[in-house]
Design an enzyme around this catalytic site. Structure first.
Site, PDB file in Angstrom:
ATOM      1  CE  LYS A  53      -3.799  -2.500   2.072  1.00  0.00           C
ATOM      2  NZ  LYS A  53      -4.524  -2.960   3.256  1.00  0.00           N
ATOM      3  CD  GLN A  97      -3.522  -4.345   6.582  1.00  0.00           C
ATOM      4  OE1 GLN A  97      -3.469  -3.364   5.850  1.00  0.00           O
ATOM      5  NE2 GLN A  97      -4.058  -5.479   6.194  1.00  0.00           N
ATOM      6  CG  ASP A 120     -10.073  -0.472   4.774  1.00  0.00           C
ATOM      7  OD1 ASP A 120      -9.753  -0.806   3.615  1.00  0.00           O
ATOM      8  OD2 ASP A 120      -9.409  -0.773   5.783  1.00  0.00           O
TER       9      ASP A 120
END
Ligand code: NAP
Length: 313
Positions: A53, A97, A120
């Site tokens: 990422k 995460q 997200d």
């Protein structure tokens, strides 16, 4: 007949290119989108994902920052950290995460992320925006599924779509996106009766289960499009042979690494499907590309700018 293979790596690269062009335009107006990734402890898989990422941000020109609290972090400490990121003007996207360590209340932490920075798309407010078709941030992997379909010229409206899997991060949002694109959608799960029969109705079959090669040819209507979200690691040589015997390229990788990645779709489905995504190189590359897109989208929406539809379809 052998299915058309839908090249997710190529589509992902295309989207990253578009994201890089957008970042340049924004830079000319004095704005640089910024993403903060919270990585707790040293989970090896999470470390690999986060590295990918951060690298993608560098390529596209997005500012990125890694926040790395220790494995022993408490829910309270993480909440404080997220609050701090919520307040910082130069941070447009916050990604926590997963998985978080067992002592942390993950739901509480995800709920604390400012919905405007929730790249997200997991916050209930963004879930609500998606289901009521309002502008918001959409989970990356399901959004990637739609991009693959649209950019491959596969019609969705009016088609029968079956999604196997009902998780909050893949199955449910994928189903909602397909519904919003006017498919007739069925969502299946572990309690579904006659799963192969239900799946065989699908013009578009999305597998998001987490079981290696579970979707065999008997689940697939001839000519259907099959999107394989699953990512499973095979390490057992006998299992490997069951799926990939005779595949010289795979055998070489398996010998070298001692493992290979397999989706939820059996490789033999390629003999029945009209089109399908490979694993690796299918949905996976889209997830990071859509994260880049979401960070740009968040940066624009936070500044009151409109966001054009990504897909050119
Ligand atoms: P998950 O939370 O474990 O959900 C799995 C779903 O599959 C559940 O709804 C479960 O049903 C259903 N299921 C399990 N066994 C089944 C069976 N025998 N028959 C029918 N349905 C069954 O998994 P997830 O987070 O959605 O992830 C799914 C897969 O996608 C995993 O392989 C994951 O690694 C992969 N993934 C890939 C990406 C990517 O970037 N490519 C991103 C995210 C996830 P119940 O609800 O009834 O238990």
């Amino acid at each position: 007949m052998s299915a058309l293979i839908l090249d997710g790596s190529k589509i992902g690269q295309e989207i990253r290119g578009e994201a890089a062009a957008e970042v340049k335009t924004m830079a000319a107006a004095g704005v640089r989108p910024g993403l903060a990734v919270v990585l707790v402890g040293h989970n090896p898989a999470s470390e690999i994902y986060v590295r990918g990422k951060v690298k993608a941000c560098e390529e596209v020109g997005i500012y990125s920052e890694k926040v790395t609290p220790p494995e022993s972090v408490t829910t309270g400490e993480l909440l404080g950290l997220v609050e701090n990121l919520n307040r910082r003007e130069e941070i447009d996207g916050i990604l926590v995460q997963l998985p978080l360590p067992p002592q942390v209340d993950s739901k509480k932490v995800l709920l604390a992320v400012d919905p405007a920075k929730d790249v997200d798309g997991f916050h209930p407010m963004n879930v609500g925006f998606l289901s009521t078709q309002r502008p918001g941030l959409v989970p990356c992997t399901p959004a990637g599924v739609i991009e693959i379909l649209k950019r491959s010229g596969i019609p969705i409206a009016g088609k029968e779509a079956v999604v196997v899997g009902r998780s909050d991060i893949v199955g449910k949002p994928a189903a909602m996106l397909l519904l919003n694109a006017n498919a007739t959608v069925t969502v299946c799960h572990s309690k579904t009766h006659d799963l192969p029969g239900v799946c065989r109705r699908a013009d578009i079959l999305v597998a998001a289960i987490g079981r290696a090669g579970m979707i065999t040819p008997e689940f697939v209507k001839p000519g259907a499009t099959v999107i394989d979200v699953g990512m499973n690691t095979l390490t057992d040589p006998a299992e490997f042979q069951r799926f990939f015997a005779g595949n010289a390229k795979r055998e070489e990788t398996f010998r070298k690494k001692g493992s290979t990645l397999i989706g939820d779709v059996h490789p033999e489905v390629a003999e029945v499907a009209g089109a399908m995504t490979p694993v690796p190189g299918g949905v996976g590359p889209l997830t990071i590309a859509m994260l880049m897109f979401n960070t740009i989208k968040a940066a624009k929406m936070r500044r009151g700018n409109s966001v054009p539809e990504l897909s050119r379809a």
